[in-house]
Design an enzyme around this catalytic site. Structure first.
Site, PDB file in Angstrom:
ATOM      1  N   CYS A   1       0.837  -1.190   0.000  1.00  0.00           N
ATOM      2  CA  CYS A   1       0.000   0.000   0.000  1.00  0.00           C
ATOM      3  C   CYS A   1       0.876   1.245   0.000  1.00  0.00           C
ATOM      4  O   CYS A   1       2.096   1.175  -0.075  1.00  0.00           O
ATOM      5  CB  CYS A   1      -0.908   0.004   1.238  1.00  0.00           C
ATOM      6  SG  CYS A   1      -1.873  -1.514   1.440  1.00  0.00           S
TER       7      CYS A   1
ATOM      8  N   ARG B   1      -4.770   1.441  -0.749  1.00  0.00           N
ATOM      9  CA  ARG B   1      -4.651   0.001  -0.516  1.00  0.00           C
ATOM     10  C   ARG B   1      -4.507  -0.806  -1.799  1.00  0.00           C
ATOM     11  O   ARG B   1      -5.280  -0.631  -2.748  1.00  0.00           O
ATOM     12  CB  ARG B   1      -5.890  -0.497   0.254  1.00  0.00           C
ATOM     13  CG  ARG B   1      -5.810  -1.971   0.648  1.00  0.00           C
ATOM     14  CD  ARG B   1      -7.094  -2.416   1.311  1.00  0.00           C
ATOM     15  NE  ARG B   1      -7.018  -3.817   1.734  1.00  0.00           N
ATOM     16  CZ  ARG B   1      -8.066  -4.575   2.018  1.00  0.00           C
ATOM     17  NH1 ARG B   1      -9.287  -4.067   1.928  1.00  0.00           N
ATOM     18  NH2 ARG B   1      -7.893  -5.829   2.382  1.00  0.00           N
ATOM     19  N   LEU B   2      -3.493  -1.681  -1.806  1.00  0.00           N
ATOM     20  CA  LEU B   2      -3.391  -2.764  -2.783  1.00  0.00           C
ATOM     21  C   LEU B   2      -3.754  -4.028  -2.027  1.00  0.00           C
ATOM     22  O   LEU B   2      -3.002  -4.480  -1.157  1.00  0.00           O
ATOM     23  CB  LEU B   2      -1.975  -2.859  -3.353  1.00  0.00           C
ATOM     24  CG  LEU B   2      -1.699  -4.010  -4.328  1.00  0.00           C
ATOM     25  CD1 LEU B   2      -2.562  -3.878  -5.583  1.00  0.00           C
ATOM     26  CD2 LEU B   2      -0.227  -4.065  -4.698  1.00  0.00           C
TER      27      LEU B   2
ATOM     28  N   ILE C   1      -4.041  -7.540  -0.773  1.00  0.00           N
ATOM     29  CA  ILE C   1      -3.283  -8.785  -0.885  1.00  0.00           C
ATOM     30  C   ILE C   1      -3.847  -9.844   0.053  1.00  0.00           C
ATOM     31  O   ILE C   1      -4.046 -10.994  -0.327  1.00  0.00           O
ATOM     32  CB  ILE C   1      -1.790  -8.542  -0.555  1.00  0.00           C
ATOM     33  CG1 ILE C   1      -1.194  -7.479  -1.496  1.00  0.00           C
ATOM     34  CG2 ILE C   1      -1.003  -9.843  -0.628  1.00  0.00           C
ATOM     35  CD1 ILE C   1      -1.113  -7.886  -2.938  1.00  0.00           C
TER      36      ILE C   1
ATOM     37  N   GLY D   1       2.763  -2.760   3.695  1.00  0.00           N
ATOM     38  CA  GLY D   1       3.618  -3.934   3.753  1.00  0.00           C
ATOM     39  C   GLY D   1       2.866  -5.204   4.095  1.00  0.00           C
ATOM     40  O   GLY D   1       1.649  -5.296   3.917  1.00  0.00           O
TER      41      GLY D   1
END
Length: 646
Positions: free
Chosen positions: A2, A54-55, A57, A81
């Site tokens: 992120c 936000r990515l 995962i 992270g």
């Protein structure tokens, strides 16, 4: 993976709407790091604002949304992270009475802080992370970075406001951030090709060191950047030098087979932890030892073919795609190979200033960006082999430095000093090799100073940057290990502490996050690092070849013919570019009139090297590339500032 950003005012004088707008704009500058979700949290009574991109995962549901508050509502976090051992920590926390709504590692992180506090929590975490944590009770902000420095975190002052973010472009979005170029940091760039923490290219701006914590409250903000000393105020919870010294003091005592078994076990676990994701996972495969080990360990733990990715170069001696292809075929991965032309590579160069947003001059940034772009077409997470050279004696320059140090120690001191005085008269010419290069090392007081000559670009960068004083780094110490271990260990420590986090990991982070790809590095698990430091040097530097123990592990998965072969590295033909397609671009950026008007570099010194390079003198492209990367960045920065002011 992120992006985070935020600000803290010295007094709570802005309303919630204004704080939300400021932090939101800073966070939106990091959309590439987190395209899946956006969040802003503010407390106008404290003058604090946190933003997050936000990515997704882990836990793709809204339960993973950030900024996130702890169950007791004391803490609010924006975090970038992955905590790889979050499942293990969660089990411990459940046994202590904590309950969880979702299954994100962010929620586990917050519960851990409630249970143990921030300092103990980060020491328990095995992961890569940058954390901004607001403590409502103490009314203070904590910034934290993972042990090795996989994830970046910048901070500084924009006028009287404390600002922070995953990349400088977030800080740029604050209207009061107009911090000019720091000449000392520019000198570091010319020497190293990158700017090591805690320094940053802007004045009143810093990077958090790997393995460090920083506590900031309103009083500290009010004192301003002039009262801040990053070496004093950043607290290391994990320091490579002290950890390496401790490992050497309690060395591994087994034989080579026991060490091989232990390394295989550690790497298998480290790799397995990094394969955990709710999205597709792949691997960067170059065909060298490090990436091949990671790929083999992934495939050994996967029920399906692992997705591997390689870039090849048309008509180039840098091409090693065939090596990766052989490994992929043997391991039965689902391999993707893309051959790119020189034009494809050159098309990346104009994007570099925006991609890195701090001047960065490791030219392998170009092929790394290309392979990240390729991987992102099929996966959201990619594992890499970063760390093997620094932990297992993988660089040829280590051998050269040890050879030269051995020679120098046999020469009487007075003669060495006289030769060194002669070398100083050659100035930057000592970079071109031959006797001048060796003579430049004559007055070295230890292996550290010999090694610095191996890795330095500009020998005296402060002389070409008006007003600069070159800051001290680990490369300036005669013995980075201060009496512990061997000269080889001292060089590996310097690279692990400086080159690895500030060059290699920056390169991988920026190029991967530019395409919203998360990169993970199993060899940089802190348990692997501390085990490697405990090993006798002969397990790494060996008559049969360096990285000896790592190659013994690899032989469990690949035939000798795929292990015992040289590797040239992930390079780029910069000299060819500057004499060919990039010549006009470079000439414009290096124009003496332009350099004099900008005032950041000595125009005559730079132009002298440019003309010498065009006349055919060797090696000056390395000096010129970091100047060009600064000039291209500076042009980008001025354009960004102009856009902010309009």
């Amino acid at each position: 993976m992120c992006g985070l950003a935020g600000l803290l005012r010295p007094t709570p004088d802005l309303d919630a709407g204004r704080l939300t707008a400021l932090a939101g704009a800073m966070g939106d500058a990091l959309e590439h790091r987190g395209p899946d979700d956006r969040g802003v949290w503010v407390d106008d009574t404290a003058g604090i604002a946190l933003a997050h991109r936000r990515l997704s995962i882990l836990d793709l549901s809204p339960l993973g949304h950030q900024p996130m508050a702890s169950a007791d509502n004391r803490y609010v976090v924006a975090y970038n992270g992955e905590i790889y051992n979050f499942a293990e920590l969660r089990e411990v926390l459940v046994a202590r009475g904590h309950a969880f709504r979702g299954h994100s590692d962010t929620e586990v992180l917050l519960a851990a802080v409630v249970e143990w506090g921030i300092e103990d929590t980060v020491a328990r975490c095995n992961g890569m992370f940058a954390i901004a944590l607001w403590d409502r009770e103490e009314r203070c902000l904590w910034l934290a970075r993972d042990r090795v420095g996989k994830k970046p975190l910048y901070y500084g002052w924009a006028g009287d406001t404390f600002v922070f973010g995953s990349e400088l472009k977030a800080l740029w979005r604050h209207p009061a951030f107009d911090n000019g170029v720091d000449p000392d940091s520019l000198a570091l760039l010319l020497r190293l090709d990158y700017i090591p923490a805690p320094h940053a290219i802007h004045r009143d701006t810093f990077k958090l060191l790997p393995g460090a914590l920083l506590r900031i409250d309103a009083a500290a903000v009010a004192r301003g950047a002039g009262a801040h000393d990053p070496h004093r105020d950043q607290r290391r919870y994990w320091d490579p030098r002290s950890r390496m010294q401790a490992a050497i003091a309690s060395p591994f005592t087994g034989d080579v087979l026991e060490a091989e078994n232990r390394l295989d076990e550690l790497l298998r676990d480290a790799t397995g932890l990094r394969m955990v994701a709710d999205v597709p996972v792949g691997v960067f495969l170059s065909g060298g030892t490090d990436s091949s080990v990671v790929t083999a360990l992934m495939q050994a733990q996967s029920r399906h073919p692992v997705r591997s990715f390689t870039i090849g170069f048309e008509r180039s001696h840098h091409d090693e795609a065939h090596l990766a292809r052989e490994v992929a075929e043997h391991l039965h991965t689902e391999h993707t190979e893309l051959y790119v032309s020189g034009a494809d590579a050159l098309a990346v160069v104009p994007t570099l200033p925006a991609m890195f947003d701090e001047p960065f001059a490791d030219a392998s940034q170009v092929p790394t960006a290309l392979v990240a772009r390729l991987a992102r077409t099929a996966v959201t997470v990619a594992l890499s082999g970063d760390g093997g050279d620094e932990l297992f004696f993988g660089y040829k320059r280590y051998e050269r430095a040890l050879r030269n140090w051995g020679w120098l120690r046999r020469i009487p001191g007075p003669l060495r000093r006289a030769l060194a005085r002669g070398a100083r008269e050659h100035g930057e010419a000592s970079r071109t090799g031959g006797f001048a290069a060796l003579a430049a090392e004559m007055d070295a007081r230890g292996i550290g100073e010999v090694y610095r000559q191996r890795i330095a670009r500009w020998r005296d960068p402060a002389a070409v940057v008006p007003g600069a004083s070159l800051p001290h780094t680990l490369y300036d110490e005669p013995d980075p290990l201060r009496g512990a271990g061997t000269p080889a260990d001292a060089m590996m420590l310097a690279d692990f502490s400086v080159y690895l986090p500030e060059d290699l990991l920056v390169k991988v982070d920026r190029t991967s996050m530019a395409v919203s790809l998360e990169a993970r590095a199993p060899l940089l698990d802190w348990r692997v690092a501390e085990f490697a430091w405990s090993l006798p040097l002969v397990f790494k530097r060996h008559p049969d070849g360096n990285k000896h123990l790592l190659k013994r592990v690899l032989r469990r998965y690949l035939p000798d013919s795929m292990v015992d072969r040289g590797k040239r590295g992930f390079g780029a033909p910069v000299s060819e570019w500057l004499k060919g397609d990039l010549r006009e671009w470079a000439s414009s950026l290096l124009d003496p009139a332009r350099l004099r008007a900008e005032g950041h570099l000595d125009a005559d010194a730079v132009n002298g090297l440019w003309q010498a390079f065009l006349a055919g003198e060797r090696k000056w492209h390395t000096h010129l590339w970091n100047v060009l990367m600064f000039q291209a960045w500076h042009e980008h920065w001025r354009r960004e500032r102009s856009g902010q002011e309009s």
